[in-house]
Design an enzyme around this catalytic site. Structure first.
Site, PDB file in Angstrom:
ATOM      1  N   ARG A  51       0.860  -1.192   0.000  1.00 23.40           N
ATOM      2  CA  ARG A  51       0.000   0.000   0.000  1.00 23.40           C
ATOM      3  C   ARG A  51       0.888   1.231   0.000  1.00 23.40           C
ATOM      4  O   ARG A  51       2.109   1.125   0.077  1.00 23.40           O
ATOM      5  CB  ARG A  51      -1.026  -0.010   1.151  1.00 23.40           C
ATOM      6  CG  ARG A  51      -0.620  -0.614   2.433  1.00 23.40           C
ATOM      7  CD  ARG A  51       0.476   0.094   3.155  1.00 23.40           C
ATOM      8  NE  ARG A  51       0.201   1.520   3.314  1.00 23.40           N
ATOM      9  CZ  ARG A  51       1.121   2.442   3.552  1.00 23.40           C
ATOM     10  NH1 ARG A  51       2.414   2.103   3.646  1.00 23.40           N
ATOM     11  NH2 ARG A  51       0.817   3.704   3.695  1.00 23.40           N
ATOM     12  N   GLY A  52       0.251   2.400  -0.125  1.00 23.89           N
ATOM     13  CA  GLY A  52       1.020   3.636  -0.301  1.00 23.89           C
ATOM     14  C   GLY A  52       1.106   3.890  -1.803  1.00 23.89           C
ATOM     15  O   GLY A  52       1.459   2.981  -2.570  1.00 23.89           O
ATOM     16  N   ALA A  53       0.764   5.123  -2.199  1.00 25.86           N
ATOM     17  CA  ALA A  53       0.602   5.395  -3.630  1.00 25.86           C
ATOM     18  C   ALA A  53       1.821   5.004  -4.485  1.00 25.86           C
ATOM     19  O   ALA A  53       1.669   4.269  -5.473  1.00 25.86           O
ATOM     20  CB  ALA A  53       0.252   6.877  -3.809  1.00 25.86           C
ATOM     21  N   ARG A  96      -7.332   0.025  -7.030  1.00 26.97           N
ATOM     22  CA  ARG A  96      -7.543   1.095  -6.037  1.00 26.97           C
ATOM     23  C   ARG A  96      -7.622   2.411  -6.820  1.00 26.97           C
ATOM     24  O   ARG A  96      -6.668   2.772  -7.505  1.00 26.97           O
ATOM     25  CB  ARG A  96      -6.413   1.129  -4.985  1.00 26.97           C
ATOM     26  CG  ARG A  96      -6.422  -0.102  -4.079  1.00 26.97           C
ATOM     27  CD  ARG A  96      -5.545   0.081  -2.851  1.00 26.97           C
ATOM     28  NE  ARG A  96      -6.139   1.015  -1.891  1.00 26.97           N
ATOM     29  CZ  ARG A  96      -5.464   1.539  -0.879  1.00 26.97           C
ATOM     30  NH1 ARG A  96      -4.173   1.236  -0.695  1.00 26.97           N
ATOM     31  NH2 ARG A  96      -6.055   2.374  -0.046  1.00 26.97           N
ATOM     32  N   GLN A 203      -2.003   2.583   9.894  1.00 25.14           N
ATOM     33  CA  GLN A 203      -0.716   2.694   9.194  1.00 25.14           C
ATOM     34  C   GLN A 203       0.296   3.526   9.982  1.00 25.14           C
ATOM     35  O   GLN A 203       1.496   3.319   9.852  1.00 25.14           O
ATOM     36  CB  GLN A 203      -0.916   3.340   7.807  1.00 25.14           C
ATOM     37  CG  GLN A 203      -1.600   2.469   6.782  1.00 25.14           C
ATOM     38  CD  GLN A 203      -3.099   2.698   6.754  1.00 25.14           C
ATOM     39  OE1 GLN A 203      -3.702   3.026   7.779  1.00 25.14           O
ATOM     40  NE2 GLN A 203      -3.717   2.514   5.607  1.00 25.14           N
ATOM     41  N   ASP A 244      -1.938  11.050  -2.296  1.00 21.04           N
ATOM     42  CA  ASP A 244      -2.310  10.014  -3.280  1.00 21.04           C
ATOM     43  C   ASP A 244      -2.626  10.607  -4.641  1.00 21.04           C
ATOM     44  O   ASP A 244      -2.451   9.962  -5.670  1.00 21.04           O
ATOM     45  CB  ASP A 244      -3.501   9.205  -2.772  1.00 21.04           C
ATOM     46  CG  ASP A 244      -3.035   8.210  -1.729  1.00 21.04           C
ATOM     47  OD1 ASP A 244      -2.795   8.642  -0.586  1.00 21.04           O
ATOM     48  OD2 ASP A 244      -2.845   7.034  -2.075  1.00 21.04           O
ATOM     49  N   ASN A 254      -5.441  12.454   0.394  1.00 24.40           N
ATOM     50  CA  ASN A 254      -4.528  11.627   1.197  1.00 24.40           C
ATOM     51  C   ASN A 254      -5.389  10.872   2.211  1.00 24.40           C
ATOM     52  O   ASN A 254      -6.622  11.049   2.267  1.00 24.40           O
ATOM     53  CB  ASN A 254      -3.467  12.503   1.879  1.00 24.40           C
ATOM     54  CG  ASN A 254      -2.355  11.673   2.502  1.00 24.40           C
ATOM     55  OD1 ASN A 254      -1.775  10.812   1.833  1.00 24.40           O
ATOM     56  ND2 ASN A 254      -2.053  11.883   3.760  1.00 24.40           N
ATOM     57  N   LYS A 255      -4.756  10.052   2.994  1.00 24.41           N
ATOM     58  CA  LYS A 255      -5.459   9.184   3.950  1.00 24.41           C
ATOM     59  C   LYS A 255      -6.530   9.928   4.739  1.00 24.41           C
ATOM     60  O   LYS A 255      -6.313  11.059   5.186  1.00 24.41           O
ATOM     61  CB  LYS A 255      -4.407   8.569   4.887  1.00 24.41           C
ATOM     62  CG  LYS A 255      -4.908   7.656   5.971  1.00 24.41           C
ATOM     63  CD  LYS A 255      -5.774   6.531   5.462  1.00 24.41           C
ATOM     64  CE  LYS A 255      -5.128   5.713   4.367  1.00 24.41           C
ATOM     65  NZ  LYS A 255      -6.112   4.852   3.652  1.00 24.41           N
TER      66      LYS A 255
HETATM   67  O1  MRU Z   1      -4.479   3.342   2.069  1.00 26.03           O
HETATM   68  P1  MRU Z   1      -2.997   3.534   1.999  1.00 26.03           P
HETATM   69  O2  MRU Z   1      -2.258   2.970   3.155  1.00 26.03           O
HETATM   70  O3  MRU Z   1      -2.445   3.083   0.654  1.00 26.03           O
HETATM   71  O4  MRU Z   1      -2.829   5.120   2.049  1.00 26.03           O
HETATM   72  C1  MRU Z   1      -1.545   5.672   1.990  1.00 26.03           C
HETATM   73  C2  MRU Z   1      -1.521   7.142   2.111  1.00 26.03           C
HETATM   74  O5  MRU Z   1      -2.537   7.792   2.247  1.00 26.03           O
HETATM   75  C3  MRU Z   1      -0.188   7.812   1.951  1.00 26.03           C
HETATM   76  O6  MRU Z   1      -0.101   8.972   2.719  1.00 26.03           O
HETATM   77  C4  MRU Z   1       0.008   8.182   0.467  1.00 26.03           C
HETATM   78  O7  MRU Z   1      -0.229   7.073  -0.349  1.00 26.03           O
HETATM   79  C5  MRU Z   1       1.356   8.714   0.196  1.00 26.03           C
HETATM   80  S1  MRU Z   1       2.595   7.475   0.346  1.00 26.03           S
HETATM   81  C6  MRU Z   1       4.091   8.142  -0.093  1.00 26.03           C
END
Ligand code: MRU
Length: 356
Positions: A51-53, A96, A203, A244, A254-255
Protein backbone atom coordinates in the site's frame (compact mmCIF):
# COMPACT_ATOMS: atom_id res chain seq x y z
CA UNK A 1 20.81 5.49 10.64
CA UNK A 2 19.59 2.10 9.49
CA UNK A 3 17.31 3.45 6.81
CA UNK A 4 18.18 0.95 4.08
CA UNK A 5 17.17 -2.25 5.86
CA UNK A 6 13.51 -2.38 4.86
CA UNK A 7 12.80 -3.44 1.27
CA UNK A 8 9.06 -3.41 0.57
CA UNK A 9 9.31 -4.49 -3.09
CA UNK A 10 11.80 -7.11 -4.28
CA UNK A 11 11.54 -8.17 -7.94
CA UNK A 12 13.15 -11.54 -8.68
CA UNK A 13 13.19 -11.93 -12.47
CA UNK A 14 15.30 -15.12 -12.36
CA UNK A 15 12.57 -16.77 -10.24
CA UNK A 16 9.85 -15.13 -12.35
CA UNK A 17 8.21 -13.58 -9.27
CA UNK A 18 7.73 -10.41 -7.27
CA UNK A 19 8.29 -10.49 -3.51
CA UNK A 20 6.37 -8.00 -1.39
CA UNK A 21 6.83 -7.28 2.29
CA UNK A 22 3.40 -8.19 3.67
CA UNK A 23 2.50 -4.97 5.46
CA UNK A 24 -0.62 -6.49 7.03
CA UNK A 25 1.64 -8.47 9.37
CA UNK A 26 3.69 -5.52 10.62
CA UNK A 27 4.83 -4.73 13.24
CA UNK A 28 4.67 -8.32 14.52
CA UNK A 29 6.32 -10.14 11.62
CA UNK A 30 8.48 -9.19 8.64
CA UNK A 31 7.36 -11.72 6.06
CA UNK A 32 7.34 -11.60 2.29
CA UNK A 33 4.62 -12.85 0.04
CA UNK A 34 5.38 -14.06 -3.47
CA UNK A 35 3.32 -12.89 -6.44
CA UNK A 36 3.60 -15.01 -9.55
CA UNK A 37 0.47 -13.79 -11.33
CA UNK A 38 -1.28 -10.52 -11.96
CA UNK A 39 -4.31 -11.80 -10.03
CA UNK A 40 -2.07 -12.51 -7.04
CA UNK A 41 -0.79 -8.95 -7.16
CA UNK A 42 -4.30 -7.54 -7.52
CA UNK A 43 -5.27 -9.32 -4.30
CA UNK A 44 -2.12 -8.06 -2.56
CA UNK A 45 -2.97 -4.47 -3.51
CA UNK A 46 -6.69 -4.81 -2.72
CA UNK A 47 -6.02 -6.36 0.70
CA UNK A 48 -3.24 -3.85 1.52
CA UNK A 49 -0.29 -6.26 1.68
CA UNK A 50 1.34 -3.53 -0.39
CA UNK A 51 0.00 0.00 0.00
CA UNK A 52 1.02 3.64 -0.30
CA UNK A 53 0.60 5.40 -3.63
CA UNK A 54 4.17 5.07 -5.00
CA UNK A 55 4.55 1.45 -3.82
CA UNK A 56 1.28 0.53 -5.51
CA UNK A 57 2.48 2.17 -8.74
CA UNK A 58 5.83 0.38 -8.73
CA UNK A 59 4.19 -2.96 -7.90
CA UNK A 60 1.70 -2.43 -10.72
CA UNK A 61 4.54 -1.96 -13.21
CA UNK A 62 5.83 -5.36 -12.11
CA UNK A 63 2.26 -6.64 -12.32
CA UNK A 64 2.21 -5.89 -16.06
CA UNK A 65 5.43 -7.88 -16.38
CA UNK A 66 3.85 -10.76 -14.40
CA UNK A 67 0.89 -10.69 -16.78
CA UNK A 68 3.23 -11.01 -19.77
CA UNK A 69 5.01 -13.94 -18.09
CA UNK A 70 1.68 -15.62 -17.49
CA UNK A 71 0.76 -15.18 -21.10
CA UNK A 72 3.85 -17.14 -22.02
CA UNK A 73 3.40 -19.78 -19.32
CA UNK A 74 -0.29 -20.40 -19.99
CA UNK A 75 0.38 -20.55 -23.70
CA UNK A 76 -2.15 -17.81 -24.52
CA UNK A 77 -1.24 -17.53 -28.19
CA UNK A 78 -2.90 -16.52 -31.41
CA UNK A 79 -4.51 -13.21 -32.27
CA UNK A 80 -6.37 -13.07 -28.92
CA UNK A 81 -3.35 -12.47 -26.66
CA UNK A 82 -3.30 -8.63 -26.83
CA UNK A 83 -6.98 -8.53 -25.79
CA UNK A 84 -6.29 -10.90 -22.87
CA UNK A 85 -3.34 -8.82 -21.77
CA UNK A 86 -5.23 -5.53 -22.07
CA UNK A 87 -8.03 -6.94 -19.92
CA UNK A 88 -5.51 -7.93 -17.20
CA UNK A 89 -3.93 -4.47 -17.30
CA UNK A 90 -7.32 -2.81 -17.00
CA UNK A 91 -8.25 -4.98 -13.99
CA UNK A 92 -4.95 -4.06 -12.34
CA UNK A 93 -5.30 -0.31 -13.01
CA UNK A 94 -8.76 -0.25 -11.40
CA UNK A 95 -8.02 -2.06 -8.15
CA UNK A 96 -7.54 1.10 -6.04
CA UNK A 97 -8.95 4.26 -7.62
CA UNK A 98 -7.58 7.21 -5.62
CA UNK A 99 -3.79 7.02 -5.99
CA UNK A 100 -2.92 8.31 -9.44
CA UNK A 101 0.33 6.28 -9.47
CA UNK A 102 -1.40 2.97 -10.13
CA UNK A 103 -3.11 3.89 -13.38
CA UNK A 104 -0.14 6.02 -14.40
CA UNK A 105 2.32 3.13 -14.03
CA UNK A 106 0.07 0.80 -16.02
CA UNK A 107 -0.31 3.49 -18.72
CA UNK A 108 3.45 3.94 -18.89
CA UNK A 109 3.90 0.18 -19.41
CA UNK A 110 1.15 0.17 -22.03
CA UNK A 111 2.92 3.03 -23.82
CA UNK A 112 6.14 0.97 -24.05
CA UNK A 113 4.07 -1.79 -25.64
CA UNK A 114 2.38 0.69 -28.04
CA UNK A 115 5.75 2.02 -29.15
CA UNK A 116 6.85 -1.48 -30.23
CA UNK A 117 4.13 -2.72 -32.57
CA UNK A 118 4.56 -6.32 -33.64
CA UNK A 119 6.38 -7.27 -30.43
CA UNK A 120 5.53 -10.83 -29.39
CA UNK A 121 5.22 -11.86 -25.69
CA UNK A 122 8.87 -12.95 -25.21
CA UNK A 123 10.07 -9.53 -26.39
CA UNK A 124 7.45 -7.76 -24.31
CA UNK A 125 8.67 -9.52 -21.17
CA UNK A 126 12.16 -8.15 -21.80
CA UNK A 127 11.13 -4.53 -22.43
CA UNK A 128 8.63 -4.54 -19.57
CA UNK A 129 11.20 -5.86 -17.13
CA UNK A 130 13.52 -2.99 -18.08
CA UNK A 131 10.73 -0.43 -17.73
CA UNK A 132 9.61 -1.78 -14.34
CA UNK A 133 13.20 -1.50 -13.05
CA UNK A 134 13.34 2.08 -14.38
CA UNK A 135 10.08 3.01 -12.60
CA UNK A 136 11.33 1.47 -9.35
CA UNK A 137 14.71 3.19 -9.49
CA UNK A 138 13.18 6.56 -10.44
CA UNK A 139 10.89 6.32 -7.42
CA UNK A 140 13.86 6.07 -5.07
CA UNK A 141 15.95 8.78 -6.73
CA UNK A 142 13.00 11.21 -6.95
CA UNK A 143 12.18 10.65 -3.28
CA UNK A 144 15.79 11.34 -2.30
CA UNK A 145 15.74 14.66 -4.17
CA UNK A 146 12.38 15.54 -2.66
CA UNK A 147 13.72 14.68 0.79
CA UNK A 148 16.64 17.04 0.33
CA UNK A 149 14.36 19.98 -0.54
CA UNK A 150 12.03 19.22 2.36
CA UNK A 151 14.82 18.80 4.90
CA UNK A 152 15.66 22.49 4.51
CA UNK A 153 12.20 23.36 5.90
CA UNK A 154 12.81 21.52 9.17
CA UNK A 155 14.74 23.11 12.01
CA UNK A 156 17.07 21.30 14.35
CA UNK A 157 14.95 20.22 17.34
CA UNK A 158 11.61 20.23 15.48
CA UNK A 159 8.80 17.87 16.36
CA UNK A 160 6.82 16.92 13.26
CA UNK A 161 3.31 15.49 13.21
CA UNK A 162 2.54 13.00 10.45
CA UNK A 163 -0.54 11.05 9.42
CA UNK A 164 -0.70 7.55 7.88
CA UNK A 165 2.52 6.17 6.40
CA UNK A 166 4.34 7.99 3.62
CA UNK A 167 7.69 6.37 4.28
CA UNK A 168 9.95 3.60 3.01
CA UNK A 169 7.05 1.17 3.24
CA UNK A 170 4.79 3.32 1.06
CA UNK A 171 7.39 3.63 -1.71
CA UNK A 172 10.13 1.44 -3.12
CA UNK A 173 12.47 3.05 -0.63
CA UNK A 174 13.25 6.28 1.28
CA UNK A 175 9.69 7.64 1.42
CA UNK A 176 8.11 11.03 0.76
CA UNK A 177 6.93 12.72 3.99
CA UNK A 178 9.14 10.44 6.11
CA UNK A 179 11.86 10.78 3.45
CA UNK A 180 11.97 14.48 4.36
CA UNK A 181 12.53 13.49 7.98
CA UNK A 182 15.24 10.95 7.06
CA UNK A 183 16.99 13.58 4.93
CA UNK A 184 16.86 16.12 7.78
CA UNK A 185 18.28 13.55 10.22
CA UNK A 186 21.00 12.64 7.71
CA UNK A 187 21.82 16.36 7.56
CA UNK A 188 22.50 16.26 11.31
CA UNK A 189 19.22 17.70 12.64
CA UNK A 190 17.51 16.29 15.69
CA UNK A 191 13.91 15.60 14.67
CA UNK A 192 11.16 14.00 16.71
CA UNK A 193 8.02 12.60 15.11
CA UNK A 194 4.47 12.31 16.36
CA UNK A 195 2.72 9.56 14.37
CA UNK A 196 -1.07 9.65 14.28
CA UNK A 197 -2.23 6.07 14.70
CA UNK A 198 -4.46 6.43 11.58
CA UNK A 199 -7.68 4.52 12.02
CA UNK A 200 -8.99 2.20 10.74
CA UNK A 201 -5.94 0.30 9.44
CA UNK A 202 -3.40 1.93 11.76
CA UNK A 203 -0.72 2.69 9.19
CA UNK A 204 0.71 5.29 11.58
CA UNK A 205 0.97 2.93 14.55
CA UNK A 206 1.91 -0.22 12.68
CA UNK A 207 4.05 1.15 9.85
CA UNK A 208 5.33 4.70 10.45
CA UNK A 209 6.27 3.98 14.05
CA UNK A 210 7.90 0.72 12.91
CA UNK A 211 10.11 2.16 10.21
CA UNK A 212 11.01 5.33 12.14
CA UNK A 213 12.04 3.25 15.13
CA UNK A 214 14.05 0.92 12.89
CA UNK A 215 15.80 3.98 11.46
CA UNK A 216 16.59 5.30 14.93
CA UNK A 217 14.26 8.32 14.72
CA UNK A 218 12.47 9.24 17.95
CA UNK A 219 8.76 8.61 17.45
CA UNK A 220 5.77 8.94 19.73
CA UNK A 221 2.32 7.66 18.86
CA UNK A 222 -0.91 9.63 19.26
CA UNK A 223 -4.56 8.73 18.80
CA UNK A 224 -6.02 10.51 15.78
CA UNK A 225 -8.36 12.43 18.05
CA UNK A 226 -5.47 13.88 20.09
CA UNK A 227 -4.46 16.18 17.23
CA UNK A 228 -6.32 19.29 18.48
CA UNK A 229 -4.87 18.99 21.96
CA UNK A 230 -1.33 18.35 20.75
CA UNK A 231 -1.33 21.26 18.31
CA UNK A 232 -3.04 23.63 20.76
CA UNK A 233 -0.25 22.91 23.23
CA UNK A 234 2.47 23.53 20.67
CA UNK A 235 3.68 19.93 20.85
CA UNK A 236 4.35 19.77 17.09
CA UNK A 237 6.04 22.58 15.16
CA UNK A 238 5.16 21.28 11.67
CA UNK A 239 2.72 18.84 10.07
CA UNK A 240 3.96 16.79 7.14
CA UNK A 241 1.98 14.26 5.09
CA UNK A 242 2.13 12.42 1.75
CA UNK A 243 -0.46 12.43 -1.03
CA UNK A 244 -2.31 10.01 -3.28
CA UNK A 245 -3.41 12.51 -5.90
CA UNK A 246 -3.07 16.27 -6.17
CA UNK A 247 -5.46 18.19 -8.45
CA UNK A 248 -4.32 21.03 -10.72
CA UNK A 249 -5.39 23.65 -8.15
CA UNK A 250 -3.52 21.91 -5.30
CA UNK A 251 -6.48 20.16 -3.61
CA UNK A 252 -4.90 17.01 -2.17
CA UNK A 253 -6.27 13.51 -1.59
CA UNK A 254 -4.53 11.63 1.20
CA UNK A 255 -5.46 9.18 3.95
CA UNK A 256 -8.76 9.84 5.71
CA UNK A 257 -8.14 12.25 8.56
CA UNK A 258 -5.59 14.38 6.73
CA UNK A 259 -8.17 17.15 6.14
CA UNK A 260 -8.81 17.35 9.89
CA UNK A 261 -5.10 17.63 10.62
CA UNK A 262 -4.82 20.44 8.05
CA UNK A 263 -7.75 22.36 9.55
CA UNK A 264 -6.28 22.07 13.03
CA UNK A 265 -2.83 23.05 11.79
CA UNK A 266 -4.32 26.24 10.30
CA UNK A 267 -6.23 26.92 13.53
CA UNK A 268 -3.06 26.68 15.63
CA UNK A 269 -0.72 28.28 13.03
CA UNK A 270 1.33 25.16 12.42
CA UNK A 271 2.74 24.93 8.87
CA UNK A 272 1.13 22.02 7.01
CA UNK A 273 3.25 20.55 4.17
CA UNK A 274 2.48 17.90 1.57
CA UNK A 275 5.48 15.91 0.31
CA UNK A 276 4.90 14.19 -3.02
CA UNK A 277 6.73 13.55 -6.27
CA UNK A 278 5.55 15.52 -9.31
CA UNK A 279 4.02 12.28 -10.65
CA UNK A 280 1.35 12.54 -7.91
CA UNK A 281 -0.07 15.69 -9.54
CA UNK A 282 -3.01 15.02 -11.82
CA UNK A 283 -3.29 18.11 -13.99
CA UNK A 284 -6.28 16.58 -15.81
CA UNK A 285 -8.21 16.97 -12.58
CA UNK A 286 -9.01 20.69 -12.15
CA UNK A 287 -9.85 20.43 -8.43
CA UNK A 288 -10.50 17.98 -5.63
CA UNK A 289 -14.12 17.29 -6.59
CA UNK A 290 -12.85 15.22 -9.53
CA UNK A 291 -10.69 12.89 -7.41
CA UNK A 292 -12.32 9.45 -6.96
CA UNK A 293 -12.37 8.51 -3.29
CA UNK A 294 -12.04 4.81 -2.52
CA UNK A 295 -14.57 3.33 -0.11
CA UNK A 296 -13.39 0.15 1.60
CA UNK A 297 -15.27 -2.65 3.40
CA UNK A 298 -17.17 -1.55 6.52
CA UNK A 299 -15.61 -4.44 8.45
CA UNK A 300 -12.32 -2.51 8.54
CA UNK A 301 -14.13 -0.09 10.88
CA UNK A 302 -16.47 -2.42 12.76
CA UNK A 303 -13.76 -4.98 13.59
CA UNK A 304 -10.38 -4.46 15.23
CA UNK A 305 -7.68 -7.14 15.46
CA UNK A 306 -10.20 -9.78 14.39
CA UNK A 307 -12.74 -8.81 17.08
CA UNK A 308 -16.01 -6.99 16.59
CA UNK A 309 -16.05 -3.50 18.10
CA UNK A 310 -19.53 -2.43 16.99
CA UNK A 311 -22.85 -4.24 17.42
CA UNK A 312 -23.78 -6.58 14.61
CA UNK A 313 -25.90 -4.86 12.00
CA UNK A 314 -24.46 -1.39 12.58
CA UNK A 315 -23.00 -0.01 9.39
CA UNK A 316 -20.02 2.33 9.07
CA UNK A 317 -18.50 4.91 6.78
CA UNK A 318 -15.17 3.78 5.44
CA UNK A 319 -13.81 6.37 3.05
CA UNK A 320 -10.12 5.53 2.69
CA UNK A 321 -9.16 9.10 1.74
CA UNK A 322 -10.28 12.70 2.08
CA UNK A 323 -9.42 15.84 0.15
CA UNK A 324 -7.62 18.73 1.82
CA UNK A 325 -8.39 22.05 0.11
CA UNK A 326 -5.29 23.72 -1.35
CA UNK A 327 -5.93 26.80 0.80
CA UNK A 328 -4.88 24.87 3.93
CA UNK A 329 -1.56 23.71 2.48
CA UNK A 330 1.58 25.73 3.28
CA UNK A 331 3.64 24.17 0.51
CA UNK A 332 4.21 21.15 -1.75
CA UNK A 333 7.59 19.51 -1.37
CA UNK A 334 8.56 17.86 -4.66
CA UNK A 335 11.74 16.71 -6.39
CA UNK A 336 11.76 20.12 -8.15
CA UNK A 337 11.71 22.08 -4.91
CA UNK A 338 9.02 23.56 -2.67
CA UNK A 339 5.96 25.15 -4.30
CA UNK A 340 4.07 27.67 -2.22
CA UNK A 341 0.85 29.66 -2.61
CA UNK A 342 -0.49 31.17 -4.74
CA UNK A 343 -0.77 27.77 -6.42
CA UNK A 344 -2.40 29.18 -9.53
CA UNK A 345 1.08 30.53 -10.31
CA UNK A 346 3.49 28.10 -8.63
CA UNK A 347 1.81 24.89 -9.85
CA UNK A 348 1.79 26.30 -13.38
CA UNK A 349 5.57 26.57 -12.98
CA UNK A 350 5.73 22.93 -11.84
CA UNK A 351 3.60 21.92 -14.79
CA UNK A 352 6.00 23.63 -17.21
CA UNK A 353 8.96 21.86 -15.55
CA UNK A 354 7.44 18.41 -16.06
CA UNK A 355 6.08 19.31 -19.48
CA UNK A 356 2.40 18.38 -19.12
O1 MRU B 1 -4.48 3.34 2.07
P1 MRU B 1 -3.00 3.53 2.00
O2 MRU B 1 -2.26 2.97 3.16
O3 MRU B 1 -2.44 3.08 0.65
O4 MRU B 1 -2.83 5.12 2.05
C1 MRU B 1 -1.55 5.67 1.99
C2 MRU B 1 -1.52 7.14 2.11
O5 MRU B 1 -2.54 7.79 2.25
C3 MRU B 1 -0.19 7.81 1.95
O6 MRU B 1 -0.10 8.97 2.72
C4 MRU B 1 0.01 8.18 0.47
O7 MRU B 1 -0.23 7.07 -0.35
C5 MRU B 1 1.36 8.71 0.20
S1 MRU B 1 2.59 7.47 0.35
C6 MRU B 1 4.09 8.14 -0.09
Amino acid sequence: MNQGRLCPIIPEPAERRLRLLDQRLLPEREEYLCCRSVDGLILAIRDMAVRGAPAIGVSAAWGCWLAALELEERGVVGPGWPAWLNAQLEKLAAVRPTAVNLRRAVERMREVWRRAPGLEPPGLIVVWEAEAWAIQEEDISVNRRLGGHGAALLDDGDTVLTHCNAGILATSGFGTALGVIYAAVEAGKKIRVIADETRPLLQGARLSAYELKAAGVEVRLACDNACALLLSRGLARKALVGADRIAANGDTANKIGTYGVALLARRFRVPFYVAAPSSTFDFHCPDGTGIPLEERPEQEVTFLGGGRIAPEGVSAYNFAFDVTPAGLISGFITEYGVFRPPYSRSLRRLRRKIGV
